[in-house]
Motif scaffolding. Structure first.
Motif, mmCIF file in Angstrom:
data_model
loop_
_atom_site.group_PDB
_atom_site.id
_atom_site.type_symbol
_atom_site.label_atom_id
_atom_site.label_comp_id
_atom_site.label_asym_id
_atom_site.label_seq_id
_atom_site.Cartn_x
_atom_site.Cartn_y
_atom_site.Cartn_z
ATOM 1 N N GLU A 50 50.685 36.728 40.052
ATOM 2 C CA GLU A 50 51.522 37.294 41.113
ATOM 3 C C GLU A 50 51.412 38.819 41.156
ATOM 4 O OE1 GLU A 50 55.565 35.782 41.130
ATOM 5 O OE2 GLU A 50 54.824 33.808 40.542
ATOM 6 N N ALA A 51 51.363 39.461 39.989
ATOM 7 C CA ALA A 51 51.225 40.922 39.944
ATOM 8 C C ALA A 51 49.905 41.352 40.565
ATOM 9 C CB ALA A 51 51.329 41.423 38.498
ATOM 10 N N ALA A 52 48.822 40.674 40.211
ATOM 11 C CA ALA A 52 47.511 41.010 40.765
ATOM 12 C C ALA A 52 47.475 40.791 42.274
ATOM 13 C CB ALA A 52 46.423 40.195 40.080
ATOM 14 N N ALA A 53 48.070 39.716 42.748
ATOM 15 C CA ALA A 53 48.096 39.437 44.188
ATOM 16 C C ALA A 53 48.865 40.526 44.933
ATOM 17 C CB ALA A 53 48.703 38.070 44.458
ATOM 18 N N GLU A 54 50.005 40.927 44.394
ATOM 19 C CA GLU A 54 50.810 41.966 45.044
ATOM 20 C C GLU A 54 50.082 43.310 45.043
ATOM 21 O OE1 GLU A 54 53.751 44.120 46.990
ATOM 22 O OE2 GLU A 54 53.307 41.975 46.965
ATOM 23 N N ARG A 58 48.954 45.496 48.254
ATOM 24 C CA ARG A 58 49.390 46.893 48.415
ATOM 25 C C ARG A 58 48.228 47.868 48.570
ATOM 26 N NH1 ARG A 58 53.835 48.138 43.799
ATOM 27 N NH2 ARG A 58 55.326 46.539 44.398
ATOM 28 N N HIS A 59 47.166 47.598 47.830
ATOM 29 C CA HIS A 59 46.048 48.539 47.817
ATOM 30 C C HIS A 59 44.904 48.123 48.720
ATOM 31 C CE1 HIS A 59 47.894 51.090 44.827
ATOM 32 N NE2 HIS A 59 48.309 49.987 44.243
ATOM 33 N N GLY A 60 45.151 47.120 49.553
ATOM 34 C CA GLY A 60 44.198 46.751 50.592
ATOM 35 C C GLY A 60 42.894 46.168 50.100
ATOM 36 N N ALA A 61 42.947 45.328 49.071
ATOM 37 C CA ALA A 61 41.731 44.651 48.619
ATOM 38 C C ALA A 61 41.160 43.882 49.806
ATOM 39 C CB ALA A 61 42.035 43.717 47.455
ATOM 40 N N GLU A 62 39.922 44.172 50.134
ATOM 41 C CA GLU A 62 39.337 43.628 51.348
ATOM 42 C C GLU A 62 38.559 42.335 51.146
ATOM 43 O OE1 GLU A 62 37.127 46.777 53.184
ATOM 44 O OE2 GLU A 62 38.904 48.059 53.308
ATOM 45 N N ASP A 63 38.218 42.016 49.913
ATOM 46 C CA ASP A 63 37.453 40.796 49.677
ATOM 47 C C ASP A 63 37.747 40.249 48.287
ATOM 48 O OD1 ASP A 63 35.880 42.304 47.833
ATOM 49 O OD2 ASP A 63 34.461 42.826 49.397
ATOM 50 N N ALA A 68 39.303 40.339 42.508
ATOM 51 C CA ALA A 68 38.923 39.955 41.142
ATOM 52 C C ALA A 68 38.950 41.159 40.202
ATOM 53 C CB ALA A 68 37.536 39.308 41.139
ATOM 54 N N LEU A 69 38.529 42.314 40.691
ATOM 55 C CA LEU A 69 38.551 43.523 39.871
ATOM 56 C C LEU A 69 39.992 43.931 39.548
ATOM 57 C CD1 LEU A 69 37.086 45.825 38.482
ATOM 58 C CD2 LEU A 69 37.077 47.047 40.674
ATOM 59 N N ILE A 70 40.866 43.870 40.538
ATOM 60 C CA ILE A 70 42.284 44.188 40.313
ATOM 61 C C ILE A 70 42.885 43.187 39.332
ATOM 62 C CG2 ILE A 70 44.568 44.227 41.403
ATOM 63 C CD1 ILE A 70 43.122 45.447 43.898
#
Length: 103
Positions: A50-54, A58-63, A68-70
């Motif tokens: 859940e933390a990684a998804a949020e 928030r930081h606009g992961a585009e893909d 996965a890196l976050i």
């Protein structure tokens, strides 16, 4: 698996940081902005997923690669917090069915 802040840790958010003290180790820590975001998400949800998804949102992961890196960075940081005994694994009996399938 869910993670809780160790009851021996006293913490306070402050100007994009989190300051904390571990009564167990006697150490003070100041978390920078990024670490503070992860700490606050863990405090809220207890879930690495859940933390990684949020944080991805928030930081606009585009893909998927950015997400996965976050997720990898969050997992590594949570592992360090566990090793320093700042977070603890939620006991199974209080985790219930919702915590059993996480991470």
């Amino acid at each position: 698996m869910r993670y809780l802040i160790d009851p021996e840790v006293v913490w306070i958010p402050s100007d994009q940081e989190v300051r904390l003290y571990s009564a167990r180790s006697g150490e003070f820590h100041t978390l920078n902005r990024t670490a503070a975001e992860i700490w606050l998400q863990q405090a809220e949800s207890g879930s690495v997923t859940e933390a990684a998804a949020e944080l991805s949102r928030r930081h606009g992961a585009e893909d998927a690669a950015q997400h996965a890196l976050i997720a990898k960075d969050v997992r590594e940081f949570v592992d360090r917090l566990l090793a320093q005994e700042l977070l603890v694994v939620e006991p199974v009996e209080s985790a219930g069915a919702a915590g059993a399938a996480d991470d």
